[in-house]
Design an enzyme around this catalytic site. Structure first.
Site, PDB file in Angstrom:
ATOM      1  N   SER A   1      26.667   3.220  -7.941  1.00 25.12           N
ATOM      2  CA  SER A   1      26.339   2.801  -6.379  1.00 25.12           C
ATOM      3  C   SER A   1      25.769   1.451  -6.331  1.00 25.12           C
ATOM      4  CB  SER A   1      25.412   3.790  -6.066  1.00 25.12           C
ATOM      5  OG  SER A   1      24.707   3.522  -4.666  1.00 25.12           O
TER       6      SER A   1
ATOM      7  N   TYR B   1      16.784   8.132  -7.396  1.00 23.79           N
ATOM      8  CA  TYR B   1      18.155   7.893  -7.386  1.00 23.79           C
ATOM      9  C   TYR B   1      18.522   6.332  -7.865  1.00 23.79           C
ATOM     10  CZ  TYR B   1      22.642   7.445  -5.015  1.00 23.79           C
ATOM     11  OH  TYR B   1      23.998   7.458  -4.964  1.00 23.79           O
TER      12      TYR B   1
END
Length: 256
Positions: free
Chosen positions: A157, A170
């Site tokens: 990501s 995350y």
């Protein structure tokens, strides 16, 4: 699922495509980018194992793809659990005969400050997002070394390249995935196993839309576009590998 049904007409002639004869395991295949990956790869002729922590989600996507003529298997898998991950790889190989591609796509997140972040939530995110790719790659690579080749794709990501508030678990997991992916690229390359990290920008998937209902969807991309980029990586000649690729929407808000 709308993404699957809307593109069904484009798949009919592609079943004997560039990945014909290849077997692919997609984790987190029951929704979002995972479902788009399963659709695009079966459309290119691959046999796909739809892995998901929820069996019903895997079965739903597998059923939709079978209606379009795909060769597909559904499998429940908790990627962060060592025994579940090992069993999933073994079961995939039993079902398909061999495993050519593993796509580590399963992911989760929690949005809160570090003061509010509980250990259990941190542990859940790290187990799914980082332990998962480690374990699945570990067991898949054993078989790929024996068959003298394969490919592993790790979905990262933009959170692996920059940071924003209230997403420490995350970010830690995705920075870790990026490092793991490059380490595996170096380690497995001599065994003819290609490893690629895909840094994906924001997508119109439940992962974002369910948590941020006010998000401007015009800044997001169709997950199928990322899936098509993964397909292009898998279609490269045997003599070429791409260790890292970034796929962003034109109006990406989390990357300059």
């Amino acid at each position: 699922m709308d993404t699957l049904s809307s593109a069904a007409s484009a798949q009919g002639s592609a079943r004997s495509g560039s990945l014909a004869g290849k077997n692919v395991f997609v984790t987190g295949g029951g929704s979002g980018l995972g479902a788009a990956l399963c659709q695009v790869l079966t459309g290119a002729g691959a046999t796909v194992v739809v892995g998901d922590i929820r069996q019903e989600n895997a079965e739903r996507i597998a059923g939709l793809l079978r209606e379009e003529g795909a060769q597909v298997h559904a499998m429940a898998c908790d990627v962060g659990d060592p025994e579940s991950a090992r069993q999933a790889i073994d079961n995939a190989i039993s079902a398909c005969g061999r495993l050519d591609v593993l796509i580590n796509n399963a992911g989760t997140d929690i949005t809160c400050s570090i003061d509010e972040l509980e250990y259990g939530d941190w542990d859940r995110v790290i187990h799914t997002n980082l332990y998962g790719p480690f374990l699945m790659s570990k067991y898949a690579a054993r078989h790929m070394r024996e068959q003298k080749g394969g490919a592993i794709v790790n979905i990262a990501s933009t959170a692996a390249r920059r940071a924003w508030p209230n997403a420490s678990a995350y970010h830690a997991s995705k920075w870790g995935v990026l490092g793991l992916s490059h380490a595996l690229h170096a380690e497995l390359r001599p065994h003819n196993i290609k490893v690629t990290a895909v840094i994906a920008g924001g997508m119109r998937t439940p992962f974002l839309l369910d948590r941020f209902p006010d998000i401007d969807i015009s800044t997001l991309q169709d997950p199928r576009n990322v899936a098509e980029a993964v397909l292009s990586v898998l279609q490269l000649p045997a003599e070429t590998v791409i260790p890292e690729i970034m796929v962003l929407p034109m109006k990406e808000s989390s990357w300059p």
